[in-house]
Design a protein around this motif. Structure first.
Motif, short mmCIF file in Angstrom:
data_model
loop_
_atom_site.label_atom_id
_atom_site.label_comp_id
_atom_site.label_asym_id
_atom_site.label_seq_id
_atom_site.Cartn_x
_atom_site.Cartn_y
_atom_site.Cartn_z
N PHE A 141 0.93 -40.20 -33.05
CA PHE A 141 0.92 -38.86 -32.46
C PHE A 141 1.10 -38.92 -30.95
CE2 PHE A 141 -2.19 -36.23 -30.09
CZ PHE A 141 -1.51 -35.02 -30.11
N LEU A 142 0.37 -39.83 -30.29
CA LEU A 142 0.45 -39.91 -28.83
C LEU A 142 1.84 -40.34 -28.37
CD1 LEU A 142 -3.02 -41.60 -28.13
CD2 LEU A 142 -2.39 -39.20 -27.76
N VAL A 143 2.47 -41.25 -29.12
CA VAL A 143 3.82 -41.69 -28.78
C VAL A 143 4.83 -40.56 -29.00
CG1 VAL A 143 5.68 -43.27 -29.45
CG2 VAL A 143 3.34 -44.13 -29.24
N SER A 144 4.62 -39.80 -30.07
CA SER A 144 5.59 -38.76 -30.45
C SER A 144 5.49 -37.52 -29.58
CB SER A 144 5.37 -38.35 -31.91
OG SER A 144 5.51 -39.46 -32.78
N LEU A 145 4.32 -37.30 -28.96
CA LEU A 145 4.09 -36.05 -28.25
C LEU A 145 5.12 -35.81 -27.16
CD1 LEU A 145 2.24 -33.60 -27.79
CD2 LEU A 145 0.92 -35.01 -26.20
N PHE A 152 -3.90 -45.60 -36.47
CA PHE A 152 -2.45 -45.77 -36.39
C PHE A 152 -1.77 -44.41 -36.27
CE2 PHE A 152 1.70 -45.75 -38.44
CZ PHE A 152 2.35 -46.79 -37.77
N ILE A 153 -2.22 -43.44 -37.07
CA ILE A 153 -1.61 -42.12 -37.05
C ILE A 153 -1.82 -41.44 -35.71
CG2 ILE A 153 -1.68 -39.82 -38.09
CD1 ILE A 153 -2.36 -41.18 -40.75
N VAL A 154 -3.03 -41.59 -35.14
CA VAL A 154 -3.30 -41.00 -33.82
C VAL A 154 -2.41 -41.64 -32.76
CG1 VAL A 154 -5.02 -40.79 -31.99
CG2 VAL A 154 -5.65 -40.30 -34.36
#
Length: 259
Positions: free
Chosen positions: A115-119, A110-112
């Motif tokens: 991260f991908l969405v937030s990048l 979930f955290i990864v």
């Protein structure tokens, strides 16, 4: 080349031009912003922060579902029975769950995904900020870096505000080499410049304060080691507040440093 490998490779090309004090193409500027965003998000500090934000919400959702959602309870009981749990054990398990005797946490997957969405969201905001690239001249002092190399600092007056990119008083710093640092603000100068000698120690202290575990320097210094040891406890923290509003619960969070 993997996804993060491409970000690193493209970012290194852009940084090499910045260190030569050359101007970037539009694509190279975008590559640098994505690299900078990755330095903010792919570190342990970000993963710890994300886990601290989402786990309390997941815990509250699970506790409420167990106590108040009949369909969820029935599905849970059915799942227990399908894996061979005896009726007596199912009853004990459900009673334990109703008492809140379990812990929900945000998974690594979930955290990864977060991260991908937030990048790219972070990179888009970086593209709108004013960036300057400052070089050291006239002193032997140099920049240090850490395992959390991109630092966000609220430089406004008054009460501290959350350490987010959208904070209008945020200042972002990221050393690119021992003698060059990238600085971003929502307003200010852009382009290449020389950093004032007094500011080097200030930026280094910020870097040290935000380090998760390791600080890196191009030299050995007992004084620097003492600074790192003294900085323990100054790291920014995710503050979680639970606010009761009528029959509703609001879980509010903020990533904050100290002045």
């Amino acid at each position: 080349m993997g996804f993060l490998g491409k970000i690193d490779n493209d970012g290194s090309v852009a940084i090499a031009k910045l260190l030569r004090r050359e101007y970037l193409t539009t694509q190279q500027a975008r590559d640098f912003m994505r690299f900078a965003a990755a330095q903010m998000l792919r570190v342990d500090a970000y993963f710890q922060r994300t886990e601290a934000v989402f786990s309390p919400m997941f815990q509250e959702m699970a506790e409420r579902a167990v106590r108040h959602d009949a369909a969820f309870r029935e599905a849970l009981i059915r799942d227990f029975r399908e894996i061979g749990t005896s009726p007596e054990e199912v009853e004990k398990l459900m009673a334990s769950l109703e008492r809140g005797e379990f812990k929900m946490t945000a998974s690594r997957d979930f955290i990864v995904t977060t991260f991908l969405v937030s990048l790219d969201q972070a990179a888009d905001l970086f593209c709108k900020m004013e960036w300057s690239f400052l070089r050291i001249e006239g002193t032997r002092e140099v920049f240090v870096t850490s395992d959390n190399p991109l630092v966000l600092e609220d430089v406004g007056e008054g009460a501290t505000k959350p350490l987010g990119i959208a904070n209008p008083d945020i200042e972002i710093t990221m050393p690119l080499s021992p003698t060059t640092v990238a600085v971003a603000r929502w307003s200010g100068e852009t382009g290449y410049g020389i950093i004032a000698p007094d500011s080097i120690a200030v930026l280094n202290q910020r870097t040290i304060n935000r380090a998760t575990r390791h600080v890196y320097a191009s030299y050995w210094s007992d004084e620097l080691l003492a600074q790192v040891v003294a900085s323990q406890g100054r790291q920014a923290r995710t503050v979680i507040q639970r606010i009761e509003s009528g029959g509703s619960l609001i879980i509010q969070h903020a990533y904050q440093g100290s002045r």
